[in-house]
Design an enzyme around this catalytic site. Structure first.
Site, PDB file in Angstrom:
ATOM      1  N   CYS A   2     -28.470 -23.197   2.783  1.00 44.88           N
ATOM      2  CA  CYS A   2     -28.312 -22.224   1.703  1.00 44.88           C
ATOM      3  C   CYS A   2     -27.618 -22.852   0.498  1.00 44.88           C
ATOM      4  CB  CYS A   2     -27.459 -21.054   2.185  1.00 44.88           C
ATOM      5  SG  CYS A   2     -28.128 -20.205   3.618  1.00 44.88           S
ATOM      6  N   ARG A  50     -30.574 -17.918   0.033  1.00 50.59           N
ATOM      7  CA  ARG A  50     -30.544 -17.939   1.497  1.00 50.59           C
ATOM      8  C   ARG A  50     -31.725 -18.659   2.123  1.00 50.59           C
ATOM      9  NH1 ARG A  50     -31.318 -13.541   5.989  1.00 50.59           N
ATOM     10  NH2 ARG A  50     -30.092 -14.524   7.612  1.00 50.59           N
ATOM     11  N   LEU A  51     -31.387 -19.522   3.071  1.00 52.86           N
ATOM     12  CA  LEU A  51     -32.349 -20.075   4.007  1.00 52.86           C
ATOM     13  C   LEU A  51     -32.103 -19.318   5.300  1.00 52.86           C
ATOM     14  CD1 LEU A  51     -34.521 -22.106   4.792  1.00 52.86           C
ATOM     15  CD2 LEU A  51     -32.688 -23.703   5.383  1.00 52.86           C
ATOM     16  N   ALA A  52     -32.998 -18.431   5.678  1.00 46.52           N
ATOM     17  CA  ALA A  52     -32.798 -17.507   6.791  1.00 46.52           C
ATOM     18  C   ALA A  52     -33.134 -18.178   8.112  1.00 46.52           C
ATOM     19  CB  ALA A  52     -33.648 -16.262   6.593  1.00 46.52           C
ATOM     20  N   GLU A  77     -23.544 -22.683   9.609  1.00 48.82           N
ATOM     21  CA  GLU A  77     -23.761 -21.990  10.876  1.00 48.82           C
ATOM     22  C   GLU A  77     -22.451 -21.964  11.644  1.00 48.82           C
ATOM     23  OE1 GLU A  77     -26.564 -22.224  14.881  1.00 48.82           O
ATOM     24  OE2 GLU A  77     -26.905 -23.634  13.247  1.00 48.82           O
ATOM     25  N   ASP A  98     -24.660 -14.897  12.049  1.00 50.21           N
ATOM     26  CA  ASP A  98     -23.509 -15.616  12.578  1.00 50.21           C
ATOM     27  C   ASP A  98     -22.359 -15.655  11.574  1.00 50.21           C
ATOM     28  OD1 ASP A  98     -25.441 -17.265  11.171  1.00 50.21           O
ATOM     29  OD2 ASP A  98     -24.182 -18.985  11.617  1.00 50.21           O
TER      30      ASP A  98
END
Length: 155
Positions: A2, A50-52, A77, A98
């Protein structure tokens, strides 16, 4: 990975400033093409590209505590988020992300919560109740945390 952007302690909080923050955030789009968001509280802006990966359907950021007085934008993460959620049993979570544990951990444990995080991360958290913020990141097993009262500060 992200992309996060924080503009803290802004003197100018106009629509023009918001547009500039969005423009700067869009430059990070290649880091997080799945979703983008911005949060504006007082003299602080938090933006996110965002990178989901974890909870791709509802983990949009910035993330909040229950009454939205604590706001956080995160890249990374949190490996031990499930264990941390159990410790926060009385808190209500909106997502399965998370990273949502960060806002709730801060609310429950104060800034010392950073030592509870296991993972690779960087984040900026704004506490709107006292106009303070924390910027923290892991640094290859060594965590670093800075806490500030709002002044004339940009991160």
């Amino acid at each position: 990975m992200c992309g996060i952007l924080a503009a803290l302690g802004c003197i100018d909080v106009s629509q023009a400033k918001r547009a500039r923050i969005l423009e700067l955030s869009r430059r990070l789009r290649h880091r997080g093409p799945d979703w983008s968001g911005i949060s504006h509280h007082g003299n602080c802006f938090l933006a996110h590209q965002r990178l989901a990966i974890v909870d791709p359907t509802s983990g949009n950021q910035p993330l909040y505590n229950e009454d939205r007085t604590i706001v956080v934008t995160v890249n990374g993460e949190i490996y031990n988020h499930e264990e941390l959620r159990k410790k926060l049993g009385s808190h209500k979570f909106r997502t399965r992300s998370d990273c949502e544990v960060i806002a709730h951990l801060y609310e429950a444990y104060g800034e010392d919560f950073v030592n509870m995080l296991d993972g690779m991360f960087s984040f900026v958290l704004v506490d709107t109740r006292d106009n303070s913020f924390i910027a923290a990141r892991d640094a290859i097993g060594l965590q670093h945390c800075q806490s500030f009262r709002m002044g004339c500060c940009m991160v």
